[in-house]
Structure formats: structure tokens, C-alpha cells
Design a protein around this motif. Structure first.
Motif, PDB file in Angstrom:
ATOM      1  N   TYR A  59      -1.380  11.913   7.795  1.00 15.78           N
ATOM      2  CA  TYR A  59      -2.811  11.856   8.088  1.00 15.78           C
ATOM      3  C   TYR A  59      -3.532  10.707   7.391  1.00 15.78           C
ATOM      4  CZ  TYR A  59      -1.424  16.527   9.471  1.00 15.78           C
ATOM      5  OH  TYR A  59      -0.767  17.589  10.037  1.00 15.78           O
ATOM      6  N   LYS A  60      -2.793   9.863   6.668  1.00 18.05           N
ATOM      7  CA  LYS A  60      -3.366   8.661   6.034  1.00 18.05           C
ATOM      8  C   LYS A  60      -4.548   9.012   5.132  1.00 18.05           C
ATOM      9  CE  LYS A  60      -0.478   6.214   8.469  1.00 18.05           C
ATOM     10  NZ  LYS A  60       0.225   7.327   9.139  1.00 18.05           N
ATOM     11  N   MET A  87       2.616  16.408  -0.864  1.00 20.42           N
ATOM     12  CA  MET A  87       1.593  15.360  -0.936  1.00 20.42           C
ATOM     13  C   MET A  87       2.018  14.131  -0.143  1.00 20.42           C
ATOM     14  SD  MET A  87       0.131  15.583  -4.871  1.00 20.42           S
ATOM     15  CE  MET A  87       1.701  15.147  -5.645  1.00 20.42           C
ATOM     16  N   LEU A  88       3.282  13.762  -0.273  1.00 18.68           N
ATOM     17  CA  LEU A  88       3.788  12.586   0.437  1.00 18.68           C
ATOM     18  C   LEU A  88       3.705  12.791   1.947  1.00 18.68           C
ATOM     19  CD1 LEU A  88       5.169   9.795   0.079  1.00 18.68           C
ATOM     20  CD2 LEU A  88       7.361  11.001   0.224  1.00 18.68           C
ATOM     21  N   ALA A  89       4.120  13.950   2.428  1.00 23.08           N
ATOM     22  CA  ALA A  89       4.114  14.232   3.865  1.00 23.08           C
ATOM     23  C   ALA A  89       2.681  14.238   4.409  1.00 23.08           C
ATOM     24  CB  ALA A  89       4.794  15.574   4.136  1.00 23.08           C
ATOM     25  N   TYR A  90       1.771  14.896   3.700  1.00 21.10           N
ATOM     26  CA  TYR A  90       0.385  14.951   4.160  1.00 21.10           C
ATOM     27  C   TYR A  90      -0.220  13.550   4.208  1.00 21.10           C
ATOM     28  CZ  TYR A  90      -4.435  16.595   4.619  1.00 21.10           C
ATOM     29  OH  TYR A  90      -5.712  16.832   5.068  1.00 21.10           O
ATOM     30  N   TRP A  91       0.059  12.770   3.197  1.00 20.22           N
ATOM     31  CA  TRP A  91      -0.467  11.398   3.137  1.00 20.22           C
ATOM     32  C   TRP A  91       0.053  10.554   4.296  1.00 20.22           C
ATOM     33  CZ3 TRP A  91       2.381   7.117   0.311  1.00 20.22           C
ATOM     34  CH2 TRP A  91       1.688   5.910   0.415  1.00 20.22           C
ATOM     35  N   SER A 103       0.821  -1.209   0.000  1.00 18.87           N
ATOM     36  CA  SER A 103       0.000   0.000   0.000  1.00 18.87           C
ATOM     37  C   SER A 103       0.857   1.262   0.000  1.00 18.87           C
ATOM     38  CB  SER A 103      -0.925   0.007   1.222  1.00 18.87           C
ATOM     39  OG  SER A 103      -0.173   0.011   2.425  1.00 18.87           O
ATOM     40  N   ILE A 104       2.024   1.199   0.679  1.00 23.62           N
ATOM     41  CA  ILE A 104       2.883   2.377   0.750  1.00 23.62           C
ATOM     42  C   ILE A 104       3.586   2.611  -0.577  1.00 23.62           C
ATOM     43  CG2 ILE A 104       4.919   3.377   1.847  1.00 23.62           C
ATOM     44  CD1 ILE A 104       4.090   2.091   4.441  1.00 23.62           C
ATOM     45  N   TRP A 105       4.176   1.555  -1.139  1.00 21.92           N
ATOM     46  CA  TRP A 105       4.923   1.813  -2.378  1.00 21.92           C
ATOM     47  C   TRP A 105       4.002   2.093  -3.549  1.00 21.92           C
ATOM     48  CZ3 TRP A 105       4.318  -0.973  -6.758  1.00 21.92           C
ATOM     49  CH2 TRP A 105       3.982  -2.329  -6.681  1.00 21.92           C
ATOM     50  N   ILE A 106       2.776   1.566  -3.515  1.00 23.12           N
ATOM     51  CA  ILE A 106       1.817   1.895  -4.573  1.00 23.12           C
ATOM     52  C   ILE A 106       1.420   3.373  -4.473  1.00 23.12           C
ATOM     53  CG2 ILE A 106      -0.539   1.517  -5.386  1.00 23.12           C
ATOM     54  CD1 ILE A 106      -0.164  -1.444  -4.734  1.00 23.12           C
ATOM     55  N   GLY A 107       1.174   3.839  -3.236  1.00 24.94           N
ATOM     56  CA  GLY A 107       0.864   5.247  -3.047  1.00 24.94           C
ATOM     57  C   GLY A 107       2.035   6.132  -3.439  1.00 24.94           C
ATOM     58  N   PHE A 108       3.239   5.711  -3.070  1.00 27.97           N
ATOM     59  CA  PHE A 108       4.451   6.453  -3.432  1.00 27.97           C
ATOM     60  C   PHE A 108       4.591   6.530  -4.950  1.00 27.97           C
ATOM     61  CE2 PHE A 108       8.951   6.788  -4.411  1.00 27.97           C
ATOM     62  CZ  PHE A 108       9.399   7.741  -3.516  1.00 27.97           C
ATOM     63  N   LEU A 109       4.353   5.407  -5.629  1.00 33.57           N
ATOM     64  CA  LEU A 109       4.452   5.384  -7.091  1.00 33.57           C
ATOM     65  C   LEU A 109       3.375   6.262  -7.723  1.00 33.57           C
ATOM     66  CD1 LEU A 109       5.833   4.131  -9.585  1.00 33.57           C
ATOM     67  CD2 LEU A 109       4.175   2.243  -9.433  1.00 33.57           C
ATOM     68  N   ILE A 166     -18.127  12.460   6.291  1.00 31.70           N
ATOM     69  CA  ILE A 166     -17.701  13.848   6.418  1.00 31.70           C
ATOM     70  C   ILE A 166     -16.450  14.100   5.591  1.00 31.70           C
ATOM     71  CG2 ILE A 166     -16.842  15.580   8.050  1.00 31.70           C
ATOM     72  CD1 ILE A 166     -18.672  14.387  10.141  1.00 31.70           C
ATOM     73  N   ARG A 167     -15.553  13.113   5.554  1.00 34.08           N
ATOM     74  CA  ARG A 167     -14.337  13.271   4.744  1.00 34.08           C
ATOM     75  C   ARG A 167     -14.703  13.434   3.265  1.00 34.08           C
ATOM     76  NH1 ARG A 167      -9.168   9.402   5.483  1.00 34.08           N
ATOM     77  NH2 ARG A 167      -9.211  10.508   7.481  1.00 34.08           N
TER      78      ARG A 167
END
Length: 461
Positions: A125-126, A118-122, A23-29, A406-407
Motif C-alpha cells: 500500500y506504499k 510491516m514490510l508487506a503492508y508497506w 527508497s526501498i532499501w532505506i525503508g527496509f533498513l 485524510i491519511r
């Protein structure tokens, strides 16, 4: 001491954990691909507008003389590193189109920053979609987008300021170490090199250390915090002081005996703008409220074709001329309203962010409003901070039982606001400036303009 400091850099090894979690490397990519796409889009519509500052700074760099690239003490890092970059550009591309190459440098920094944001916010705060919306909103604000496409000073130092803020938030939550402190010091020093006024952000790291509860994964005693803050501030100020003394006295051959108004006087050089009775030190009355309104307003939404004065018109809310500005005001009134009604939860959940934002935004508002508030170039950094604040406020209204509902509403609001920024600023600023070469405000520097044009990289010139 050195051994322990080097050991503290082992936190960098944790980067390899990114590739152990799908999940992390897919989001990073995904964020990497999005950033590249954003860069290509901006490259396609790169500004071809030549104004006074872009021409002068480019000419300073192209002349390949030390006294030129260090002439402006308020951003000694901008032209000096630009000269190093230009040497690479000449090797990579050839001996032409220097302005295009230098624009490319700023655009690359802007794109890298949006990726880091974007990376830091993700990771903090997930919220991957929220991270994308924040990145797009920051990018599409008029101040950021405009200066991301010009060889001018406001963009890079603003990215350093925001990057230092993100680093301080992260380390306040996850703990400091000597290695992280070195990285923060490096960012702090280069932040000032790229713009002298960023000395007002020397509080970032000390405040972050006060807020942190861990040092190298262990407890963090108050007395040790004070010791680290003293060492950090002394080291940063010492390096900055020695740097400016060396550049002023050794490289530029300034001295203390020349008349105060002479350019050979060290103090006159170091405080160039104020010593020449310009900018913030200029004589005459100032309307600070209108200066603030105009400057920060321009940094959000395109300013072309708008005369001085109020852009907001509640009596004609949907008129073509006023509608975007009315919507922008409505968004920020909504953010302030949500802050007021949810202040307790906001403080309990995001205390660290709010305190650091206070030390970012309040000094910025005070100093830049006094200095030269109506120039939107000074508000690029503040707009980034304000957008981070808005996203945090909207996150704070999430409740456990209705979290995702709400999100979704928050994301729709943020998406709509990002669309407003994109549509207005692309239509009336970015796109028109990319269509053809255009010069403005070059009276007296026509020779400098001719020296850097035409740019053969554009086939139709």
C-alpha cells in the motif's frame, strides 16, 4: 515438471532489486532497525511468569523424549521443534535456563512476524508510517504481546496464519507460480502442525488462486485453476495425514484395538481434547455471546483484575475502570460505521483482502466461540486479522484530492489507538510480569516447576 518448478523460484532473485532502489532499501533498513529495537525492548521486559501450560510444555521438551514432545496432537510442531531448538540453546548457552531460552524462541518468531507484517503492508500500500502503526498495534494487543513472552502455543501458529494470509493477498495481486505455491504449502502444513485447529484455513490458497489473474506472468484459465487447487489440497492433506499416521502409529505406538477411552487408542490421541470431554466438547450450558465478548476483549486489552461480565460502562464513560474498554469499543464502532458508509469504495479497492479476511475471520469467530471462546489465547490470530481490516477500512476513506490530509487524520487515529493498547497492556500486564519471578496455577505440577527453576540467567534468583 521439476525443471519448470525450479525455474519458477527465480522470483526470489527479485529480492536483489531492493538494493537497487534507495527508497526501498532505506525503508527496509528502517523496518529492520525498528524490529531489532522492538525485540530488545521486549527482551528487557520479558515475562517471568510461570503458568500451567508454560511449565508443562517446557517440561515436555526438557525431558528429551519423543513420546513427550508428540504427546499433544493439536500442536505436534510446537514441542518437537522446541526440542531441536533446546539442543541449540544448550550448545549456545549451557545446560540451564531452558524456560528463558524457549521464551526467547517465541519472541524471535514474534519479532520476525512483526517485521514481515510491516514490510508487506508497506510494499502493498506504499504507506510506511501506516505499516509501522499496524505493526505496533498488533504487537501491543494483549493476546499477541502476552504470548510473545511465554513458552506457549498461541503465538507461532497465529503468525503462520497471518503470514499465509499476506502471501495469498500478495500472490492474488501479483500472480502465482509453482515456487510460490510450494512456499504456501509449506506454510500451510506447518500452520496445522503448530495448531490442529488451523485446518479451518485450508481455504486460503484455493480462494487466492481463484482471485488471481496471472500464473507465471501469463493468463490464468479457470480450468487450470481448478486443477491446481485439486493438486494443492490433495498434496497438503496427504502430507498431513501421513504425518499424523506415522507419529501416532510408529512413534507413539498407538493402535485401533485399544478401548476408545484409552490413551493407546489412535483416535483418542488424535482428538485428545474432544475425546476427554473437555474444552469445546465439555458438557453443560454455554453463554456463547459472553464467551466471545470476554475472549476477544481480553485479546485486545489487559484482563488482570477484571471480573467476568461487562467491562464497558456507558454511564461512567471516563471512570478509571471502564475508560480503556469504552475507548476500544468506540474505535471498533467507528470502524464498522466507516465500513457501512464506504462499503462500495472499500469493495472496489480491496476486494481481494476482504474476501480472504472473510475466510479468515468468519471461520475463526464461529469455531473459537463454540470451542472455548472465553480463553483469549484462541483470539490472537483473529485480532491480527481485525487490525488489518481496520487499517484497510481507514485507507478506503482516502480521496485523490484529499489523500494526504485524510491519511494524516487516519494515522493520528491509529497512533492514538496503538498508544491505548501500549499504555494499558504494558502498565497492567507486561511490566508487572517482568519485575520478578511468579508462579500461578501449578497445583499438581510442582515437581515440573521445580525441575525448570531457578533460571540462573536471572542474576537475582
Amino acid at each position: 515438471m521439476l525443471k519448470r518448478s525450479l525455474e519458477s523460484l527465480e522470483f526470489l532473485k527479485k529480492i536483489e532489486n531492493v538494493f537497487r532502489s534507495p527508497s526501498i532499501w532505506i525503508g527496509f533498513l528502517f523496518l529492520s532497525i525498528l524490529s531489532v529495537a522492538l525485540f530488545l525492548f521486549d527482551l528487557r521486559f520479558l515475562s517471568r511468569h510461570y503458568d500451567w501450560d508454560s511449565i508443562v510444555y517446557t517440561h515436555n521438551i526438557v525431558t528429551n523424549r519423543y513420546w513427550k514432545v508428540f504427546f499433544n496432537p493439536h500442536h505436534i510442531g510446537f514441542e518437537s521443534t522446541g526440542l531441536l531448538y533446546l539442543k541449540f540453546w544448550y550448545w549456545f548457552h549451557g545446560q540451564d535456563s531452558a524456560m528463558f531460552g524457549l521464551r526467547l524462541r517465541v519472541l524471535i518468531v514474534a519479532t520476525l512476524f512483526i517485521f514481515v507484517l510491516m514490510l508487506a503492508y508497506w510494499r502493498l500500500y506504499k504507506d510506511l508510517l501506516g505499516a509501522v502503526l499496524l505493526g505496533i498495534a498488533v504487537h501491543c494487543s494483549q493476546g499477541f504481546w502476552f504470548y510473545a513472552q511465554h513458552n506457549d502455543t498461541p503465538l507461532i501458529h497465529s503468525c503462520f496464519t497471518a503470514g499465509l494470509f499476506l502471501l495469498c493477498v500478495w500472490n492474488s495481486k501479483n500472480g502465482w507460480s509453482p515456487g510460490k505455491l510450494y512456499i504456501a504449502g509449506f506454510l500451510q502444513i506447518w500452520n496445522v502442525y503448530y495448531h490442529q485447529s488451523d485446518t479451518i484455513f485450508l481455504t486460503f490458497v484455493p480462494v487466492s488462486i481463484f482471485l488471481a489473474s496471472r500464473w507465471r506472468g501469463k493468463g490464468f484459465e479457470f480450468s487450470y485453476k481448478l486443477k491446481l487447487i485439486f493438486i494443492y489440497l490433495f498434496s497438503v492433506i496427504f502430507i498431513l495425514t501421513v504425518s499424523y499416521l506415522y507419529i501416532g502409529f510408529i512413534i507413539l505406538d498407538r493402535n485401533l484395538t485399544a478401548p476408545p477411552e484409552s490413551e493407546k487408542n489412535f483416535a483418542n490421541w488424535l482428538f485428545l481434547y474432544a475425546s476427554q470431554e473437555k474444552w469445546g466438547a465439555a458438557p453443560g450450558p454455554k453463554n456463547y455471546i459472553m464467551n466471545f465478548y470476554r475472549g476477544i476483549g481480553d485479546a485486545f486489552l489487559n484482563f488482570e483484575g477484571v471480573k467476568n461480565g461487562l467491562r464497558i460502562n456507558a454511564n461512567e464513560f471516563t471512570s478509571f475502570r471502564s475508560f480503556p474498554y469504552n475507548l476500544n469499543l468506540g474505535f471498533w464502532i467507528g470502524i464498522l460505521f466507516l465500513t457501512f458508509i464506504n462499503i462500495r469504495k472499500l469493495w472496489n479497492s480491496y476486494k481481494i483482502e476482504l474476501i480472504l479476511l472473510f475466510f479468515w475471520l468468519i471461520p475463526s469467530f464461529v469455531f473459537y466461540t463454540w470451542w472455548e471462546g472465553y480463553f483469549f489465547e484462541f483470539w490472537v490470530s483473529s485480532v491480527i486479522g481485525l487490525l488489518i481490516f481496520a487499517f484497510i477500512v481507514l485507507r478506503s476513506i482516502e480521496f485523490e484530492n484529499f489523500k494526504f490530509g485524510i491519511r494524516s487524520i487516519s494515522h493520528i487515529i491509529l497512533f492514538s489507538y496503538a498508544c491505548l493498547l501500549f499504555l494499558v497492556n504494558f502498565t497492567y500486564s507486561t511490566f508487572p510480569r517482568s519485575e520478578r519471578s511468579k508462579a500461578s496455577f501449578i497445583e499438581g505440577i510442582e515437581d515440573k516447576y521445580q525441575a525448570i527453576t531457578p533460571e540462573p540467567v536471572y542474576k537475582n534468583e
